[in-house]
Design an enzyme around this catalytic site. Structure first.
Site, PDB file in Angstrom:
ATOM      1  N   SER A 141       0.662  -1.185  -0.071  1.00  9.75           N
ATOM      2  CA  SER A 141       0.219   0.055  -0.039  1.00  9.75           C
ATOM      3  C   SER A 141       0.519   1.150   0.136  1.00  9.75           C
ATOM      4  O   SER A 141       1.892   1.289   0.828  1.00  9.75           O
ATOM      5  CB  SER A 141      -0.840   0.483   1.357  1.00  9.75           C
ATOM      6  OG  SER A 141      -1.270   0.925   1.621  1.00  9.75           O
ATOM      7  N   TYR A 154      -1.259  -0.368  10.827  1.00  7.59           N
ATOM      8  CA  TYR A 154      -1.507  -0.858   8.989  1.00  7.59           C
ATOM      9  C   TYR A 154      -0.595  -0.320   8.264  1.00  7.59           C
ATOM     10  O   TYR A 154       0.465  -0.910   7.705  1.00  7.59           O
ATOM     11  CB  TYR A 154      -2.428   0.055   8.407  1.00  7.59           C
ATOM     12  CG  TYR A 154      -3.322  -0.886   6.986  1.00  7.59           C
ATOM     13  CD1 TYR A 154      -4.053  -1.711   6.937  1.00  7.59           C
ATOM     14  CD2 TYR A 154      -3.144   0.566   5.889  1.00  7.59           C
ATOM     15  CE1 TYR A 154      -4.205  -1.857   5.696  1.00  7.59           C
ATOM     16  CE2 TYR A 154      -3.558   0.476   4.694  1.00  7.59           C
ATOM     17  CZ  TYR A 154      -3.615  -1.048   4.535  1.00  7.59           C
ATOM     18  OH  TYR A 154      -3.975  -0.758   3.120  1.00  7.59           O
ATOM     19  N   LYS A 158       2.360  -2.209   6.492  1.00 12.80           N
ATOM     20  CA  LYS A 158       2.409  -2.747   5.119  1.00 12.80           C
ATOM     21  C   LYS A 158       4.180  -1.801   4.723  1.00 12.80           C
ATOM     22  O   LYS A 158       4.790  -2.272   3.808  1.00 12.80           O
ATOM     23  CB  LYS A 158       1.554  -0.989   4.662  1.00 12.80           C
ATOM     24  CG  LYS A 158       0.292  -1.975   4.344  1.00 12.80           C
ATOM     25  CD  LYS A 158       0.055  -3.136   3.642  1.00 12.80           C
ATOM     26  CE  LYS A 158      -1.339  -3.602   3.263  1.00 12.80           C
ATOM     27  NZ  LYS A 158      -1.539  -4.457   2.538  1.00 12.80           N
TER      28      LYS A 158
HETATM   29  P1  NAD Z   1     -11.599  -6.363   0.826  1.00 11.06           P
HETATM   30  O1  NAD Z   1     -11.792  -6.122   2.442  1.00 11.06           O
HETATM   31  O2  NAD Z   1     -12.781  -6.027   0.425  1.00 11.06           O
HETATM   32  O3  NAD Z   1     -10.815  -8.178   0.707  1.00 11.06           O
HETATM   33  C1  NAD Z   1      -9.659  -8.319   2.279  1.00 11.06           C
HETATM   34  C2  NAD Z   1      -9.709 -10.257   1.736  1.00 11.06           C
HETATM   35  O4  NAD Z   1      -9.226 -10.619   2.888  1.00 11.06           O
HETATM   36  C3  NAD Z   1     -11.155 -10.578   2.179  1.00 11.06           C
HETATM   37  O5  NAD Z   1     -11.298 -11.308   1.395  1.00 11.06           O
HETATM   38  C4  NAD Z   1     -11.333 -10.767   3.565  1.00 11.06           C
HETATM   39  O6  NAD Z   1     -12.204 -12.398   3.491  1.00 11.06           O
HETATM   40  C5  NAD Z   1     -10.172 -11.277   3.591  1.00 11.06           C
HETATM   41  N1  NAD Z   1      -9.399 -11.768   5.061  1.00 11.06           N
HETATM   42  C6  NAD Z   1      -9.585 -10.924   6.219  1.00 11.06           C
HETATM   43  N2  NAD Z   1      -8.837 -11.214   6.900  1.00 11.06           N
HETATM   44  C7  NAD Z   1      -8.631 -12.232   6.879  1.00 11.06           C
HETATM   45  C8  NAD Z   1      -8.354 -13.386   7.265  1.00 11.06           C
HETATM   46  N3  NAD Z   1      -8.007 -13.634   8.431  1.00 11.06           N
HETATM   47  N4  NAD Z   1      -7.401 -14.978   6.786  1.00 11.06           N
HETATM   48  C9  NAD Z   1      -8.306 -14.790   5.348  1.00 11.06           C
HETATM   49  N5  NAD Z   1      -8.943 -13.940   4.539  1.00 11.06           N
HETATM   50  C10 NAD Z   1      -8.813 -12.638   5.647  1.00 11.06           C
HETATM   51  O7  NAD Z   1     -10.076  -5.363   1.065  1.00 11.06           O
HETATM   52  P2  NAD Z   1      -9.452  -4.985  -0.320  1.00 11.06           P
HETATM   53  O8  NAD Z   1      -9.596  -3.866  -0.486  1.00 11.06           O
HETATM   54  O9  NAD Z   1      -9.244  -5.766  -1.280  1.00 11.06           O
HETATM   55  O10 NAD Z   1      -7.671  -5.102   0.286  1.00 11.06           O
HETATM   56  C11 NAD Z   1      -7.382  -6.249  -0.175  1.00 11.06           C
HETATM   57  C12 NAD Z   1      -6.020  -5.708   0.257  1.00 11.06           C
HETATM   58  O11 NAD Z   1      -4.430  -4.555  -0.633  1.00 11.06           O
HETATM   59  C13 NAD Z   1      -5.279  -5.543   1.904  1.00 11.06           C
HETATM   60  O12 NAD Z   1      -4.324  -5.803   1.768  1.00 11.06           O
HETATM   61  C14 NAD Z   1      -5.296  -3.642   1.835  1.00 11.06           C
HETATM   62  O13 NAD Z   1      -4.716  -3.846   2.703  1.00 11.06           O
HETATM   63  C15 NAD Z   1      -4.565  -3.482   0.511  1.00 11.06           C
HETATM   64  N6  NAD Z   1      -5.068  -2.261  -0.278  1.00 11.06           N
HETATM   65  C16 NAD Z   1      -6.312  -2.111  -0.143  1.00 11.06           C
HETATM   66  C17 NAD Z   1      -6.185  -0.673  -0.499  1.00 11.06           C
HETATM   67  C18 NAD Z   1      -7.331   0.305  -0.956  1.00 11.06           C
HETATM   68  O14 NAD Z   1      -7.717   1.102  -0.686  1.00 11.06           O
HETATM   69  N7  NAD Z   1      -8.446  -0.619  -0.989  1.00 11.06           N
HETATM   70  C19 NAD Z   1      -4.951   0.356  -0.950  1.00 11.06           C
HETATM   71  C20 NAD Z   1      -4.101  -0.336  -1.190  1.00 11.06           C
HETATM   72  C21 NAD Z   1      -4.237  -1.588   0.029  1.00 11.06           C
END
Ligand code: NAD
Length: 259
Positions: A141, A154, A158
């Site tokens: 991220s 977080y 990261k």
């Molecule tokens: P999301 O909440 O839509 O998806 C998260 C996923 O992780 C889901 O499938 C959930 O079931 C799974 N998960 C959570 N806890 C878990 C556990 N204990 N065991 C197994 N699975 C688990 O979130 P997202 O926004 O799609 O995030 C995905 C990745 O992208 C993350 O690492 C997040 O930090 C990163 N990210 C997101 C953004 C954003 O703006 N959305 C930006 C930068 C980075």
């Protein structure tokens, strides 16, 4: 990617689901993982397999548990004969200032966002090295490159993922296995929807206004990074163009890190 096996952790929602779709569209077999309703997960699994004519299996490992992460990798190896690509994507968010940040939330977040990529990487490396080819893609991220208030766990996790990416790249630099991190800025997923709702509540504004404020505060393009852009970037990291690219980060953040 035809015939390759790809594990995407946390692929029952958001970015992970999109990445799984992107790899499946290129002919890869997929191991889905993540939390959620069993019926909905099974429907998504079957739909992904049917849409692209690939094999898709699901493993429900809790990414907070090292033994279950090991079991996920062994199940993928057992079913498909090996793991070619590991996408460490599962992640959670919790926002609070440090002095009242619940310690159990810190531990859980570090476990899922930082320790899980370590455990999964540790489990896939021997097989990838034996076969002389592998790709590890860590979804870090912007929070892996800079700080933000109320996000101590977080941001720490990261930054840790970016560090883990460097060491994984270095330790395997001559093995045919690369490891790189993608650092998205804001992407419209449930993880961000919660932050938009919090912001609307805090500022007494509409969801539309809070969405605009969230973007414009940090992401100069004023646009979310899309699922398609992330999937194409992950595929690029698995292409021959990226064969000599390892231990580094790609930002998709509309200019955020340039500010
Ligand atoms: P999301 O909440 O839509 O998806 C998260 C996923 O992780 C889901 O499938 C959930 O079931 C799974 N998960 C959570 N806890 C878990 C556990 N204990 N065991 C197994 N699975 C688990 O979130 P997202 O926004 O799609 O995030 C995905 C990745 O992208 C993350 O690492 C997040 O930090 C990163 N990210 C997101 C953004 C954003 O703006 N959305 C930006 C930068 C980075």
């Amino acid at each position: 990617m035809k015939g390759k096996t790809v594990i995407v952790t946390g692929s029952t929602s958001g970015i992970g689901a999109a990445l799984a779709g992107g790899f499946a569209a290129e002919g890869a077999n997929i191991v889905l993982n993540g939390l959620g309703d069993a019926g909905l997960i099974e429907a998504a699994r079957a739909a992904l397999a049917a849409a692209h004519g690939v094999e898709v299996i699901y493993h429900g490992a809790n990414m907070a548990r090292p033994d279950e992460i090991e079991a996920l990798v062994r199940a993928a190896e057992g079913h498909f004969g090996g793991v070619d690509v590991l996408v460490n994507n599962a992640g959670v968010q919790y926002t609070e200032v440090i002095e009242v940040f619940p310690t159990e939330r810190w531990d859980a977040l570090i476990g899922i966002n930082l320790s899980a990529p370590f455990h999964a990487t540790r489990a896939v490396l021997p097989g990838m090295k034996r076969r002389g080819w592998g790709r590890i893609v860590n979804i870090a991220s912007n929070a892996g490159l800079g700080g933000s208030v109320r996000k101590s766990a977080y941001v720490a996790a990261k930054h840790g993922v970016v560090g883990l990416t460097k060491v994984t790249g270095l330790e395997n630099a001559q093995s045919g296995v690369t490891c790189n991190a993608i650092c998205p800025g804001w992407v419209k997923t449930p993880l961000v929807d919660v932050q938009i709702e919090d912001r609307a509540k805090r500022d007494g504004t509409s969801i539309e206004q809070a969405t605009y404020d969230l973007l414009i505060d940090q992401q100069p393009s004023g646009r979310f990074t899309t699922f398609e852009q992330l999937a194409e970037t992950a595929l690029f990291l698995c292409s021959s163009a990226a064969d000599n690219m390892t231990g580094t980060t790609i930002t998709l953040d509309g200019g955020w890190m340039a500010t």
